[in-house]
Design a protein around this motif. Structure first.
Motif, mmCIF file in Angstrom:
data_model
loop_
_atom_site.group_PDB
_atom_site.id
_atom_site.type_symbol
_atom_site.label_atom_id
_atom_site.label_comp_id
_atom_site.label_asym_id
_atom_site.label_seq_id
_atom_site.Cartn_x
_atom_site.Cartn_y
_atom_site.Cartn_z
ATOM 1 N N VAL A 161 0.153 12.948 1.135
ATOM 2 C CA VAL A 161 0.562 12.190 2.321
ATOM 3 C C VAL A 161 -0.680 11.538 2.905
ATOM 4 O O VAL A 161 -1.655 12.225 3.237
ATOM 5 C CB VAL A 161 1.229 13.114 3.357
ATOM 6 N N PHE A 162 -0.673 10.211 3.043
ATOM 7 C CA PHE A 162 -1.884 9.516 3.482
ATOM 8 C C PHE A 162 -2.127 9.634 4.980
ATOM 9 O O PHE A 162 -3.210 10.014 5.423
ATOM 10 C CB PHE A 162 -1.820 8.032 3.085
ATOM 11 N N TYR A 196 -7.374 7.137 -2.552
ATOM 12 C CA TYR A 196 -7.272 7.596 -1.165
ATOM 13 C C TYR A 196 -6.249 8.720 -0.982
ATOM 14 O O TYR A 196 -6.028 9.183 0.139
ATOM 15 C CB TYR A 196 -7.000 6.425 -0.204
ATOM 16 N N PHE A 197 -5.652 9.181 -2.084
ATOM 17 C CA PHE A 197 -4.787 10.360 -2.046
ATOM 18 C C PHE A 197 -5.488 11.588 -2.655
ATOM 19 O O PHE A 197 -4.824 12.565 -2.980
ATOM 20 C CB PHE A 197 -3.494 10.107 -2.821
ATOM 21 N N ALA A 227 0.816 -1.209 0.000
ATOM 22 C CA ALA A 227 0.000 0.000 0.000
ATOM 23 C C ALA A 227 0.854 1.265 0.000
ATOM 24 O O ALA A 227 1.521 1.547 0.999
ATOM 25 C CB ALA A 227 -0.932 0.007 1.206
ATOM 26 N N PRO A 228 0.852 2.052 -1.085
ATOM 27 C CA PRO A 228 1.575 3.327 -1.054
ATOM 28 C C PRO A 228 0.997 4.240 0.019
ATOM 29 O O PRO A 228 -0.214 4.269 0.254
ATOM 30 C CB PRO A 228 1.324 3.905 -2.452
ATOM 31 N N LEU A 285 -7.853 0.789 0.040
ATOM 32 C CA LEU A 285 -7.596 0.406 1.412
ATOM 33 C C LEU A 285 -8.911 0.351 2.183
ATOM 34 O O LEU A 285 -9.853 1.089 1.878
ATOM 35 C CB LEU A 285 -6.666 1.412 2.101
ATOM 36 N N ARG A 286 -8.960 -0.518 3.189
ATOM 37 C CA ARG A 286 -10.115 -0.542 4.080
ATOM 38 C C ARG A 286 -9.956 0.589 5.097
ATOM 39 O O ARG A 286 -9.050 0.555 5.934
ATOM 40 C CB ARG A 286 -10.215 -1.889 4.792
ATOM 41 N N ILE A 287 -10.826 1.584 5.020
ATOM 42 C CA ILE A 287 -10.767 2.773 5.872
ATOM 43 C C ILE A 287 -12.157 3.014 6.442
ATOM 44 O O ILE A 287 -13.138 3.044 5.697
ATOM 45 C CB ILE A 287 -10.302 4.013 5.084
ATOM 46 N N ARG A 288 -12.243 3.177 7.764
ATOM 47 C CA ARG A 288 -13.529 3.426 8.393
ATOM 48 C C ARG A 288 -13.407 4.589 9.390
ATOM 49 O O ARG A 288 -12.430 4.666 10.131
ATOM 50 C CB ARG A 288 -14.016 2.192 9.152
ATOM 51 N N PRO A 289 -14.400 5.482 9.443
ATOM 52 C CA PRO A 289 -14.398 6.511 10.484
ATOM 53 C C PRO A 289 -14.700 5.888 11.836
ATOM 54 O O PRO A 289 -15.447 4.913 11.939
ATOM 55 C CB PRO A 289 -15.526 7.455 10.043
#
Length: 297
Positions: free
Chosen positions: A235-236, A229-230, A218-219, A267-271
């Motif tokens: 910058v992630f 996601y960028f 994952a970059p 990517l798996r991203i959750r709040p």
């Protein structure tokens, strides 16, 4: 100890334009939360002349224009913010991210073999050494300890986009691994490293001294912002992010690298809403709740 019961911060001016604030002499989640709370409050005030706010592991650094904000006035404002912190500042709205890791990969193995004379134990690999000094029975046991609990991103820096990560477990269970005796002149891009109590992900190829545990496909730094996601920043990671590592094998790593190259990688991203008091009361139970949020349970 909580963020509200830490000793008062130490304030030090650095030349005419910088103010360094040390929250604590050692890293802890209460120190991190106190630093984040002050930095967030300062951003909301948008003080004239304050151009940069840089949170770190247990401190933060400000850059300001003394012609627009008198140093003593800035100091008084920060002390006022610190004194006014309350229970609401122990909560954080953030996100939890799953980062896949190919532990014990061939690229970091080739690199570590080139630098064995700089290592504490030239006769073992970095991850074997890490397992042994943490009194774990095997590399597999180390991987399980490393990937089973989430990590906080406590700061971003050293090189562009590199996150420093702090494991969210009781202090006696935190993994501790010393850095190399002498830094390497080479570290593969996207290497998962560990030094002291901190983890990191090397966002670009270059020098480094942390033990090398594996690589992620994952970059995390993309000046071209080519992945979805960028879209907001190149910058992630940001301080306050929560990271959960997921072990993957060579075939899955290759599959995900192909997705990155075809620009359809996700990517798996959750709040998530994080409560420091609830975490401190039951770290393992709270971490399980975080993982349920990550996986949509």
């Amino acid at each position: 100890m909580t963020a509200m019961t830490l000793p008062p911060a130490r304030y030090s001016f650095g030349g005419d334009e910088h103010l360094f604030v040390e929250i604590s002499e050692e890293m802890s989640l209460p120190a991190f939360f106190k630093s984040m709370a002050i930095c967030n409050a300062l951003r909301q005030r948008a003080l004239p002349g304050v151009s940069e706010i840089c949170p770190a592991n247990a401190a933060y650094l400000l850059r300001f224009d003394p012609d627009l904000m008198a140093p003593r006035e800035l100091l008084a404002t920060l002390q006022q913010i610190e004194a006014g912190l309350g229970a609401a500042d122990l909560h954080l709205r953030t996100r939890i991210v799953e980062i896949p890791v190919f532990y014990g990969d061939p690229w970091t193995h080739e690199t570590l073999m080139r630098f064995r004379e700089r290592h504490q134990d030239p006769n073992s690999t970095d991850i074997e050494y890490a397992a042994r000094i943490n009194h774990l029975a095997s590399v597999e046991a180390f991987i399980d300890a490393h990937s089973s609990a989430p990590w906080f991103v406590s700061m971003v820096g050293f090189v562009a986009g590199l996150p420093f990560l702090y494991q969210m477990v009781e202090r006696q269970r935190q993994l501790q691994v010393p850095k190399y005796l002498r830094p390497r002149t080479d570290t593969p891009r996207l290497t998962l490293g560990h030094g002291g109590c901190f983890g990191c992900i090397y966002s670009v190829r270059g020098a480094g001294g942390y033990q090398m545990l594996g690589v992620t496909p994952a970059p995390i730094f993309d000046p071209a912002q080519s992945l979805s996601y960028f879209k907001d920043l190149m910058v992630f990671f940001q301080p306050g992010d929560i990271v959960k590592f997921k072990p993957i094998d060579a075939a899955e790593y290759a599959r995900q690298v192909q997705q990155v190259e075809s620009r359809d990688y996700q990517l798996r991203i959750r709040p998530v809403a994080f409560s420091l008091p609830d975490f401190m009361a039951d770290p393992d139970g709270y971490n399980q709740q975080l993982l349920k949020v990550l996986h949509g349970d």
